[in-house]
Design a protein around this motif. Structure first.
Motif, PDB file in Angstrom:
ATOM      1  N   GLN A 294       0.812  -1.215   0.000  1.00  0.00           N
ATOM      2  CA  GLN A 294       0.000   0.000   0.000  1.00  0.00           C
ATOM      3  C   GLN A 294       0.849   1.271   0.000  1.00  0.00           C
ATOM      4  O   GLN A 294       0.328   2.366  -0.037  1.00  0.00           O
ATOM      5  CB  GLN A 294      -0.875   0.040   1.265  1.00  0.00           C
ATOM      6  CG  GLN A 294      -1.865  -1.082   1.391  1.00  0.00           C
ATOM      7  CD  GLN A 294      -3.036  -0.866   0.472  1.00  0.00           C
ATOM      8  OE1 GLN A 294      -3.483   0.268   0.284  1.00  0.00           O
ATOM      9  NE2 GLN A 294      -3.512  -1.934  -0.137  1.00  0.00           N
ATOM     10  N   LEU A 295       2.154   1.064   0.083  1.00  0.00           N
ATOM     11  CA  LEU A 295       3.033   2.222   0.153  1.00  0.00           C
ATOM     12  C   LEU A 295       3.734   2.399  -1.177  1.00  0.00           C
ATOM     13  O   LEU A 295       4.042   1.423  -1.849  1.00  0.00           O
ATOM     14  CB  LEU A 295       4.116   1.995   1.203  1.00  0.00           C
ATOM     15  CG  LEU A 295       3.756   2.221   2.651  1.00  0.00           C
ATOM     16  CD1 LEU A 295       4.973   1.921   3.510  1.00  0.00           C
ATOM     17  CD2 LEU A 295       3.310   3.647   2.867  1.00  0.00           C
ATOM     18  N   ASP A 296       3.991   3.639  -1.524  1.00  0.00           N
ATOM     19  CA  ASP A 296       4.781   3.882  -2.715  1.00  0.00           C
ATOM     20  C   ASP A 296       6.227   3.545  -2.383  1.00  0.00           C
ATOM     21  O   ASP A 296       6.868   4.216  -1.577  1.00  0.00           O
ATOM     22  CB  ASP A 296       4.642   5.353  -3.106  1.00  0.00           C
ATOM     23  CG  ASP A 296       5.483   5.678  -4.313  1.00  0.00           C
ATOM     24  OD1 ASP A 296       6.210   4.785  -4.789  1.00  0.00           O
ATOM     25  OD2 ASP A 296       5.409   6.814  -4.783  1.00  0.00           O
ATOM     26  N   ASN A 298       8.769   3.689  -4.146  1.00  0.00           N
ATOM     27  CA  ASN A 298       9.806   4.442  -4.827  1.00  0.00           C
ATOM     28  C   ASN A 298      10.276   5.610  -3.967  1.00  0.00           C
ATOM     29  O   ASN A 298      10.580   6.681  -4.466  1.00  0.00           O
ATOM     30  CB  ASN A 298       9.292   4.940  -6.174  1.00  0.00           C
ATOM     31  CG  ASN A 298      10.422   4.932  -7.183  1.00  0.00           C
ATOM     32  OD1 ASN A 298      11.551   4.568  -6.838  1.00  0.00           O
ATOM     33  ND2 ASN A 298      10.119   5.328  -8.398  1.00  0.00           N
ATOM     34  N   ILE A 299      10.300   5.350  -2.681  1.00  0.00           N
ATOM     35  CA  ILE A 299      10.656   6.429  -1.779  1.00  0.00           C
ATOM     36  C   ILE A 299      12.122   6.758  -1.988  1.00  0.00           C
ATOM     37  O   ILE A 299      12.969   5.886  -2.007  1.00  0.00           O
ATOM     38  CB  ILE A 299      10.494   6.003  -0.302  1.00  0.00           C
ATOM     39  CG1 ILE A 299       9.393   4.978  -0.171  1.00  0.00           C
ATOM     40  CG2 ILE A 299      10.286   7.208   0.578  1.00  0.00           C
ATOM     41  CD1 ILE A 299       9.505   4.212   1.119  1.00  0.00           C
ATOM     42  N   LYS A 307       3.923   8.086   0.311  1.00  0.00           N
ATOM     43  CA  LYS A 307       2.584   8.119  -0.275  1.00  0.00           C
ATOM     44  C   LYS A 307       1.838   6.850   0.103  1.00  0.00           C
ATOM     45  O   LYS A 307       2.305   5.753  -0.142  1.00  0.00           O
ATOM     46  CB  LYS A 307       2.688   8.196  -1.808  1.00  0.00           C
ATOM     47  CG  LYS A 307       2.870   9.591  -2.327  1.00  0.00           C
ATOM     48  CD  LYS A 307       1.828   9.933  -3.383  1.00  0.00           C
ATOM     49  CE  LYS A 307       0.995  11.175  -3.224  1.00  0.00           C
ATOM     50  NZ  LYS A 307       0.514  11.593  -1.947  1.00  0.00           N
ATOM     51  N   GLU A 309      -1.698   4.613  -0.224  1.00  0.00           N
ATOM     52  CA  GLU A 309      -2.869   4.520  -1.096  1.00  0.00           C
ATOM     53  C   GLU A 309      -4.115   5.012  -0.397  1.00  0.00           C
ATOM     54  O   GLU A 309      -4.979   5.627  -0.976  1.00  0.00           O
ATOM     55  CB  GLU A 309      -3.047   3.074  -1.565  1.00  0.00           C
ATOM     56  CG  GLU A 309      -2.147   2.795  -2.728  1.00  0.00           C
ATOM     57  CD  GLU A 309      -2.543   1.585  -3.518  1.00  0.00           C
ATOM     58  OE1 GLU A 309      -3.564   0.951  -3.198  1.00  0.00           O
ATOM     59  OE2 GLU A 309      -1.811   1.283  -4.469  1.00  0.00           O
ATOM     60  N   GLU A 311      -4.637   7.209   2.042  1.00  0.00           N
ATOM     61  CA  GLU A 311      -4.259   8.300   2.926  1.00  0.00           C
ATOM     62  C   GLU A 311      -5.454   8.914   3.666  1.00  0.00           C
ATOM     63  O   GLU A 311      -5.377   9.204   4.856  1.00  0.00           O
ATOM     64  CB  GLU A 311      -3.539   9.372   2.121  1.00  0.00           C
ATOM     65  CG  GLU A 311      -2.629  10.206   2.953  1.00  0.00           C
ATOM     66  CD  GLU A 311      -1.662  11.020   2.100  1.00  0.00           C
ATOM     67  OE1 GLU A 311      -0.502  11.139   2.472  1.00  0.00           O
ATOM     68  OE2 GLU A 311      -2.098  11.530   1.046  1.00  0.00           O
TER      69      GLU A 311
END
Ligand code: ADP
Ligand code: MG
Length: 607
Positions: A294-296, A298-299, A307, A309, A311
Motif C-alpha cells: 500500500q506504500l509507494d 519508490n521512496i 505516499k 494509497e 491516505e
C-alpha cells in the motif's frame, strides 16, 4: 564528428549518486544505523567525533558478512535485501537500494571490519574514495564495525557547506532518535567526542520514549491504539496541558520508518484545537503499520515523505483514535472503583453491606464538545488590546477555560462518588494525597490543589459573590508609602468583597480590621504587601487582571503548604472541594494539581 558519449567511470557515478544519498554526516549515521538494525543487531554503538566531520563509527553485534559479501557490499546496487522487483512490494527492511555503502565509500575514507558467528576469521576492508586500499582477514568480534573518516574529502563544495558542529550534531541526534524510537528492542548508545549522549537499554516503546525524553514525559503520555484492516496504529499522544510552543516531539512512523506528513499532522492537531492555547503543539509518537504494497516504494532514500494509497482513510482513523484517547484520558479521568483491584486499607467494616459504586469510564464524555464559558466565573480574558502584556494570563486562562468542560464532568464524578467509605486516601511526605482507585492511583499535590480551590473562591468573591470576613481581635497596623496606599485604595471595593476591611489612619498608616476567612491572621502585613505589589505590577491593566493577581497572591499565601500533615477528613475535604471547583486539573499558575498513575503504567516499571 566523433562520438561524444562515454560511460562514466564507476567512482564518478558513485560520487554523483552519493550526492543524493549522503548530504551530511547525519545521513551516514542514518544509513549505517539502519544497516545495523537490518542485520538483526541487539546492540549498536555510535561514536562521533566533531559532529561526524572527523569520525563516524557504528559498531553492531549483528549477523556480519562473509568475506565475499563484505567486498560486494560496497558495490552500487549490491543488496541482500531484495532479489526481484516483486520484492519491492513486501519490504520489511530499512534499506533495499544497495546504494548507501557505495555512496559513502565514494566520498570518505571507510574502514569496515566484519565477522559472522560461523566464521573463525573476519574481513577488514579499507576504501578511500572508491579505491580499495585494504582487503584482508582480521580478527573481530561477531558483527560489523564501520569507521567513516574525512567525509567529503574529495567533494570540497559539500564539505564547505556543512554547518557548525552543533547544528550537524543535532541532525545526527535527530536521526539517532528516529531509529531509536522505532527499535526499542535494540540497545543503542551514542557518544560524541567520547561523551555519552544516550545509552538506551532495550525495552518497550514507552520506556524508550522516556529514556530519550526524560522521566518527566512518562506522565504526559496518553496511549492510542486502533487496528483496522488497512492500518494498525499505536503509540502515544501528549496530554493537552503539556503542549508546547515549540514544535518538538512529533513523530510518525510507517512500518518503522520515520515519515513527515503535514497532512496526518493535521489529523492530530485538530483533535487538540479546543484543548490547548493557540500556537501550541501537542507531542505525539504514532506508529502505523500498513501492508507494504500500500506504500509507494519508490521512496527516495533521504526523503521522509511517503505516499499511502489509503491516505484519507488513515487520516480519519488517526483523527478519531486520538480524539477518543484524549477523551478517555483527558484531564479529568473518570473513576472506576472496583474494590477487588483496589488496595484495601480497611475502610470497609466486615458487617457492613458493601455497595459496589457504579463509577465506570464515562464513554459519553466528550471533551471536544465545548461549552462556552459564561461571563461570570473567570470572566472575559480575551481582550485583544492587552494582548502582549497579558499573554501569559490569557494563555493560562485559555487553558482554564478549556478545563471548564472537564469541570462539568467532575460534578458527575463526585455525584457518583458519594459513598464515603470507598474513599481510600492517604498522605505521603506530608505533601501529597494519594487516592487509590481500581485502575491505579491518583496523586494530588495538596498545595497546588488548595491554591486552585482558593483562587477560585477569591476570584468569585471579587465578582460580588458572597464572602466571609473574619474580624481581627487585634486590628493590625500596616505602613505603606503613598503610592502603595493609592494602589490599595484603588482596589478597595475588590478587597472589601474579599473580606478585607481597613481604615486609613494617617498619611502612611492603615489599620486592618478584617480579613477573608480563609486567611490566617498572622501574616497580614506580608499578605497586604504582596497584594499591593500584585496591584502595582498591573497598573494600567484591565481590572480583571488585577483581580486575578489579587486572587492569586491570596491563594498562594493562604494555601496549605507542602509538609503540612492533614487529617483524613481534611484530605477528603480537599479532594471534594477540588472536584467541586471549576478547574480541578490546574493550579492558578498553570501547574497540574493531580496526576493519575494507571496500573498499566506501573506494570511497565516491572517489565
Ligand atoms: P541496502 O541496505 O540498501 O541493502 P547498503 O549499501 O546499505 O544497501 O548495504 C549493502 C549490503 O551490505 C546490505 O544489503 C547488507 O547485506 C550488507 N550490510 C551492510 N551493512 C551491514 C551490517 N552492519 N551488517 C551486516 N550486513 C551489512
Ligand atoms: Mg542500507
Amino acid at each position: 564528428m566523433a562520438d561524444v558519449i562515454s560511460l562514466l567511470p564507476n567512482h564518478i557515478a558513485n560520487q554523483i549518486a552519493a550526492g543524493e544519498v549522503i548530504q551530511r554526516p547525519a545521513s551516514v549515521v542514518k544509513e549505517l544505523l539502519e544497516n545495523a538494525i537490518d542485520a538483526d543487531s541487539k546492540h549498536v554503538i555510535v561514536r562521533i567525533k566533531n559532529a561526524g566531520k572527523t569520525l563516524i563509527q557504528v559498531e553492531d553485534n549483528g549477523k556480519g558478512m562473509s568475506e565475499t559479501d563484505a567486498r560486494l557490499s560496497f558495490e552500487r546496487h549490491a543488496t541482500s535485501k531484495i532479489k526481484s522487483a516483486d520484492d519491492l512490494f513486501q519490504i520489511k527492511t530499512k534499506g533495499f537500494r544497495g546504494e548507501a555503502l557505495a555512496s559513502i565509500a565514494a566520498i570518505a575514507h571507510v574502514n569496515m571490519k566484519t565477522r559472522r558467528s560461523e566464521d573463525s576469521m573476519g574481513t577488514e576492508i579499507q576504501i578511500d574514495g572508491s579505491n580499495v586500499v585494504k582487503h584482508e582477514a582480521c580478527s573481530h568480534a561477531n558483527g560489523t564495525v564501520f569507521s567513516v573518516k574525512n567525509l567529503f574529502f574529495n567533494v570540497p563544495a559539500r564539505r564547505n557547506f556543512l554547518k557548525s558542529d552543533s547544528i550537524e550534531f543535532k541532525h545526527i541526534v535527530d536521526e539517532f532518535i528516529r531509529v531509536a524510537l522505532t527499535h526499542p528492542e535494540v540497545e543503542l548508545d551514542l557518544y560524541h567526542n567520547e561523551n555519552e549522549i544516550y545509552r538506551l537499554a532495550e525495552g518497550n516503546i514507552r520506556q524508550r520514549i522516556v529514556a530519550i525524553f526524560g522521566d518527566i514525559i512518562n506522565d504526559r503520555l496518553v496511549p492510542v491504539e486502533e487496528e483496522t484492516s488497512i492500518v494498525k496504529l499505536y503509540g502515544f499522544v501528549g496530554k493537552p496541558e503539556n503542549a508546547k510552543k515549540k514544535r518538538g516531539e512529533q513523530f510518525f512512523f510507517v512500518n518503522n520508518r520515520f515519515i513527515r506528513s503535514p497532512y496526518l499532522n493535521h489529523a492530530i492537531a485538530t483533535c487538540y484545537e479546543d484543548l490547548i492555547p493557540a500556537k501550541h503543539h501537542p507531542s505525539y509518537f504514532i506508529y502505523m503499520h500498513v501492508d507494504p504494497a500500500q506504500l509507494d516504494v519508490n521512496i527516495h532514500p533521504t526523503k521522509t515523505e511517503v505516499k499511502f494509497e489509503e491516505e484519507k482513510f488513515i487520516y480519519s482513523i488517526i483523527h478519531s483514535t486520538v480524539k477518543n484517547s484524549l477523551g478517555r484520558h483527558n484531564m479529568m479521568p473518570t473513576l472506576d472503583f472496583d474494590s477487588e483491584m483496589s488496595m484495601d486499607t480497611g475502610h470497609f467494616s466486615p458487617d457492613k453491606q458493601v455497595v459496589q459504586p457504579e463509577v465506570k469510564v464515562d464513554s459519553s464524555y466528550n471533551p471536544f464538545i465545548s461549552t462556552k464559558p459564561s461571563s461570570s466565573g473567570y470572566g472575559d480574558y480575551n481582550k485583544p488590546s492587552h494582548k502582549e502584556k497579558n499573554q501569559d494570563w490569557e494563555e493560562l486562562f485559555e487553558v482554564a477555560r478549556k478545563e471548564k468542560e472537564t469541570a462539568e464532568q467532575s460534578e458527575t464524578v463526585l455525584e457518583r462518588f458519594k459513598s464515603p467509605e470507598v474513599w481510600n486516601f492517604f498522605q505521603v511526605y506530608n505533601s501529597y494525597i494519594v487516592l487509590n482507585t481500581s485502575s491505579g492511583f491518583w496523586v494530588i499535590d495538596q498545595k497546588l490543589a488548595h491554591e486552585s480551590i482558593l483562587f477560585e473562591q477569591f476570584y468569585s468573591a471579587m465578582q460580588g459573590e458572597e464572602s466571609n470576613s473574619q474580624q481581627l481581635l487585634f486590628p493590625e497596623e500596616i505602613y505603606l508609602s503613598s503610592r502603595e496606599k493609592i494602589c490599595l485604595l484603588n482596589e478597595e471595593s475588590n478587597l472589601k468583597n474579599l473580606g478585607f476591611t481597613f481604615e486609613e489612619f494617617s498619611a502612611e498608616r492603615m489599620v486592618v480590621n478584617g480579613v477573608p476567612e480563609a486567611i490566617d491572621g498572622n501574616s497580614i502585613s506580608n499578605l497586604l504587601e504582596d497584594i499591593v505589589r500584585a496591584i502595582d505590577n498591573e497598573t494600567g491593566h484591565m481590572p480583571s487582571e488585577i483581580q486575578k493577581n489579587i486572587a492569586l497572591s491570596l491563594a498562594v499565601n493562604a494555601a496549605i503548604k507542602r509538609g503540612q500533615k492533614l487529617s483524613s477528613e481534611e484530605q477528603e475535604s480537599l479532594f471534594t472541594q477540588l472536584f467541586e471547583s471549576k478547574n480541578p486539573g490546574i493550579s492558578p499558575k498553570g501547574k497540574p494539581t493531580f496526576i493519575k498513575f494507571d496500573v498499566s503504567h506501573l506494570e511497565n516499571f516491572f517489565k
